[in-house]
Design a protein around this motif. Sequence first.
Motif, short mmCIF file in Angstrom:
data_model
loop_
_atom_site.label_atom_id
_atom_site.label_comp_id
_atom_site.label_asym_id
_atom_site.label_seq_id
_atom_site.Cartn_x
_atom_site.Cartn_y
_atom_site.Cartn_z
N ARG A 35 0.82 -1.21 0.00
CA ARG A 35 0.00 0.00 0.00
C ARG A 35 0.86 1.26 0.00
O ARG A 35 0.39 2.33 -0.38
CB ARG A 35 -0.93 0.02 1.21
CG ARG A 35 -2.10 -0.94 1.10
CD ARG A 35 -3.17 -0.59 2.10
NE ARG A 35 -2.67 -0.59 3.46
CZ ARG A 35 -2.78 -1.62 4.30
NH1 ARG A 35 -3.41 -2.70 3.91
NH2 ARG A 35 -2.29 -1.55 5.51
N ASN A 69 1.57 2.74 -3.64
CA ASN A 69 0.66 3.64 -4.35
C ASN A 69 -0.01 4.62 -3.40
O ASN A 69 -1.06 5.17 -3.71
CB ASN A 69 -0.37 2.87 -5.19
CG ASN A 69 -1.40 2.16 -4.36
OD1 ASN A 69 -1.22 2.00 -3.16
ND2 ASN A 69 -2.46 1.72 -5.00
N LEU A 74 -1.63 4.38 -0.75
CA LEU A 74 -2.97 4.10 -0.24
C LEU A 74 -3.00 4.16 1.28
O LEU A 74 -4.06 4.28 1.88
CB LEU A 74 -3.44 2.73 -0.74
CG LEU A 74 -4.92 2.68 -1.09
CD1 LEU A 74 -5.27 3.73 -2.11
CD2 LEU A 74 -5.27 1.33 -1.63
N LEU A 133 -4.59 7.12 3.64
CA LEU A 133 -5.94 7.21 4.20
C LEU A 133 -5.99 6.80 5.66
O LEU A 133 -6.98 7.04 6.33
CB LEU A 133 -6.88 6.28 3.44
CG LEU A 133 -6.93 6.40 1.93
CD1 LEU A 133 -7.85 5.35 1.37
CD2 LEU A 133 -7.41 7.78 1.57
N ASP A 139 -5.33 6.88 9.48
CA ASP A 139 -4.92 7.83 10.52
C ASP A 139 -3.69 7.30 11.23
O ASP A 139 -3.63 6.13 11.59
CB ASP A 139 -6.05 8.03 11.54
CG ASP A 139 -7.18 8.87 10.95
OD1 ASP A 139 -6.89 9.67 10.04
OD2 ASP A 139 -8.33 8.69 11.38
N VAL A 167 -3.23 11.09 -6.37
CA VAL A 167 -4.22 10.57 -7.31
C VAL A 167 -3.53 10.10 -8.59
O VAL A 167 -3.83 9.03 -9.12
CB VAL A 167 -5.27 11.65 -7.63
CG1 VAL A 167 -6.16 11.21 -8.77
CG2 VAL A 167 -6.09 11.96 -6.39
N ARG A 189 -1.70 6.79 -8.00
CA ARG A 189 -2.57 5.61 -7.99
C ARG A 189 -3.10 5.28 -9.37
O ARG A 189 -3.48 4.16 -9.65
CB ARG A 189 -3.73 5.83 -7.03
CG ARG A 189 -3.24 5.96 -5.61
CD ARG A 189 -4.38 6.19 -4.67
NE ARG A 189 -3.88 6.76 -3.44
CZ ARG A 189 -4.35 7.88 -2.90
NH1 ARG A 189 -5.35 8.52 -3.45
NH2 ARG A 189 -3.81 8.33 -1.79
N GLY A 231 -1.69 0.60 -9.94
CA GLY A 231 -2.99 0.06 -9.58
C GLY A 231 -2.88 -1.02 -8.52
O GLY A 231 -1.78 -1.44 -8.16
N MET A 232 -4.03 -1.44 -8.01
CA MET A 232 -3.97 -2.39 -6.90
C MET A 232 -5.13 -3.37 -6.93
O MET A 232 -6.26 -3.01 -7.25
CB MET A 232 -4.01 -1.60 -5.59
CG MET A 232 -3.93 -2.46 -4.37
SD MET A 232 -2.92 -1.65 -3.13
CE MET A 232 -2.70 -2.97 -1.98
N PHE A 286 -6.81 -5.98 -4.16
CA PHE A 286 -6.72 -6.08 -2.71
C PHE A 286 -6.83 -7.52 -2.22
O PHE A 286 -7.25 -8.42 -2.93
CB PHE A 286 -7.82 -5.24 -2.06
CG PHE A 286 -7.65 -3.78 -2.36
CD1 PHE A 286 -7.03 -2.94 -1.47
CD2 PHE A 286 -8.10 -3.24 -3.56
CE1 PHE A 286 -6.86 -1.61 -1.74
CE2 PHE A 286 -7.94 -1.91 -3.85
CZ PHE A 286 -7.31 -1.09 -2.93
N LEU A 318 -10.08 4.89 -4.80
CA LEU A 318 -8.85 5.68 -4.88
C LEU A 318 -7.76 4.89 -5.59
O LEU A 318 -6.95 5.45 -6.32
CB LEU A 318 -8.40 6.08 -3.48
CG LEU A 318 -9.37 7.00 -2.76
CD1 LEU A 318 -8.84 7.36 -1.39
CD2 LEU A 318 -9.60 8.27 -3.56
N GLY A 319 -7.74 3.56 -5.38
CA GLY A 319 -6.75 2.71 -6.03
C GLY A 319 -6.87 2.74 -7.54
O GLY A 319 -5.94 2.38 -8.25
N GLY A 371 -7.30 5.41 -9.17
CA GLY A 371 -6.94 6.74 -9.63
C GLY A 371 -8.07 7.73 -9.53
O GLY A 371 -8.02 8.79 -10.14
#
Lengths: 273, 317
Positions: free
Chosen positions: A63, A66, A68, A71, A73, A96, A99, A103-104, A106, B209-210, B212
């Motif tokens: 993560r 990219n 991610l 997000l 906290d 943005v 990402r 790409g991802m 999960f 978000l992943g 883009g």
Amino acid sequence: MQEPTRSDLPSPAQVSWPILSTENLSIYYGDFLALRDVTMAIPERKITALIGPSGCGKSTLLRCFNRLNDLIDGFRIQGQVFYYKQDLYGETVDAVQVRRRIGMVFQQPNPFPKSIYDNIAFGARALGLQVDLDELVERSLRQAVLWDEVKDKLKTNGLELSGGQQQRLCIARAISIKPDVILMDEPCASLDPISTLKIEELLRDLAQEYTIVTVTHNMQQASRIADFTAFFNAQADEKGKRSGYLVEYGTTDQIFQDPQEEATRRYVSGQFG
Amino acid sequence: MVLSPGETDFPEIPPRPPVSLWLDRSFVWATRLFAFGVVGVLVYIAIVVGLDAQPAMERYGLAFLTTSAWNPVNDTYGALPMIYGTLVSSLIALLLAVPIGVGTAVFLSENFLPPTPRLVLNFMVELLAAIPSVVYGLWGIYVLIPFLKPIGAWLHSHWGWIPLFSTQYLGPGLFPAGIILTVMILPLITAISRDSLVSLPPTLRQAALGLGATRWTAIFRVLIPAAFSGIVGGTMLALGRAMGETMAVTMVIGNSNVLSPSLLAPANTIASLLANQFAEARDLQISALMYAGLVLFGLTLIVNVLAEWIVSRVKYY
Ligand SMILES: Nc1ncnc2c1ncn2[C@@H]1O[C@H](COP(=O)(O)OP(=O)(O)OP(=O)(O)O)[C@@H](O)[C@H]1O
Ligand SMILES: [Mg+2]
């Protein structure tokens, strides 16, 4: 057994232009050090596998590539992550855009509560790409070996698919926007052996054009598909908090056949603890 | 060695203790009773109101809904002005409160603010719901109505050719009533929308978000649609509240039973009509009021059915 070309690969440290690399990267969630001091380089257009016991920080690292984790906290890093020569965490970097290129897929399938079609078309629509959506949807679904199963029900909700189908839907969604790098967090964990083989073939195909970083718990899978393999482990500190660290990183052949570390040897041969 | 069944102790799964079985059964029955009890109360109220409304229904029929005389002296009753007032004041409230409420909900469910101020804001929004409606009414009379005067005057002088603004701003009327209702239903819409946004799986946002997507896209194309049924549910609850609100509306709407399309003119709603007239009503007037109550009943029912329909349509888009 191994593809002959693979043994000719240089060690990852010698690759001239790694697409992603980290330098002394430590990752924290609040005060908790999840991953300690990782320096590694991920070569272009190759498959790199991240292996290691549960909780050693593989998803966390993925993560990070990219952004991610932004997000979450309390998330913070020390050290650097590079995309080619650019510091991904530099002040002017647009997460943005990061990402969009990286790409991802999960660990848990996460389709949108929308139709199958809209799931795939989402990326192109969000990015305002001028493409033929029907064609894009079909191509992506075919690549992810899902087309035959869903071609007659593209309007049904993605959440009504089985877990394995959902995961392939997410793979199709990720490749629909043609990122440079695809990060995959155990993409085959919920798939049957046949789909798994198909996805592995897909990954090998994609590796002609894309860079793939994948987490896997399946040693055979890593040895079948990965060009490079990184082994992570977790170590408890004095207070009993387990932080992950990179044990060994090399070509898949090195890691599986000639590991330098005892921990690696034990892990890849299936002896734990 | 071959054992015949009775000879040896195979492991056995213990049976359920009778007490737990009994508790379960009685719990199921109790919940069933409560559920039917709620439905029963609803049906009972509907029947009583319906029976009391019977004389007026027979005498005025459906013309009650389309005529606008409300004259207890010679017993002619038509509820059109109040139906209009009810629908329009609620609609104003909805039009204003939904964007504000959903916007607030998005703001409070995202991490635009650090957790502590967010918590405080949340609490304050919910506190809006704790203000008694008579206090809202007072605030309406002494603060809101004077405050809206320049706006009303402006609307009339610039847009006076539209029937909605065709009269002078006299103070009490649909306009202040709609604004009061907006404030009153805001916490309901905000709280329910926020809860449904917060309860969405975080992986949904990550997925968007992943790919883009910007935060905007993630919010408007993924999160709000995914929370849509909750948002509509909250909105409908709020609409029901707005249509049935009595005290605050009565204090600012002017209680005029004359039909005027203008938002700036005094008007009335069904709920406010009932509250105002019941004390002195007799005979047929009581029946007419009951009839009006039944109409309100019907309106809320239609609204709720409509909401269910919207939610079921939008679930798969
Ligand atoms: N959002 C989070 N907040 C706080 N701690 C987290 C968070 N996500 C992960 N962690 C912690 O970071 C460590 C590494 O987690 P991570 O998910 O990266 O492990 P993993 O290697 O992917 O494990 P698995 O193989 O089980 O998926 C764990 O100790 C976990 O508790
Ligand atoms: Mg993981």
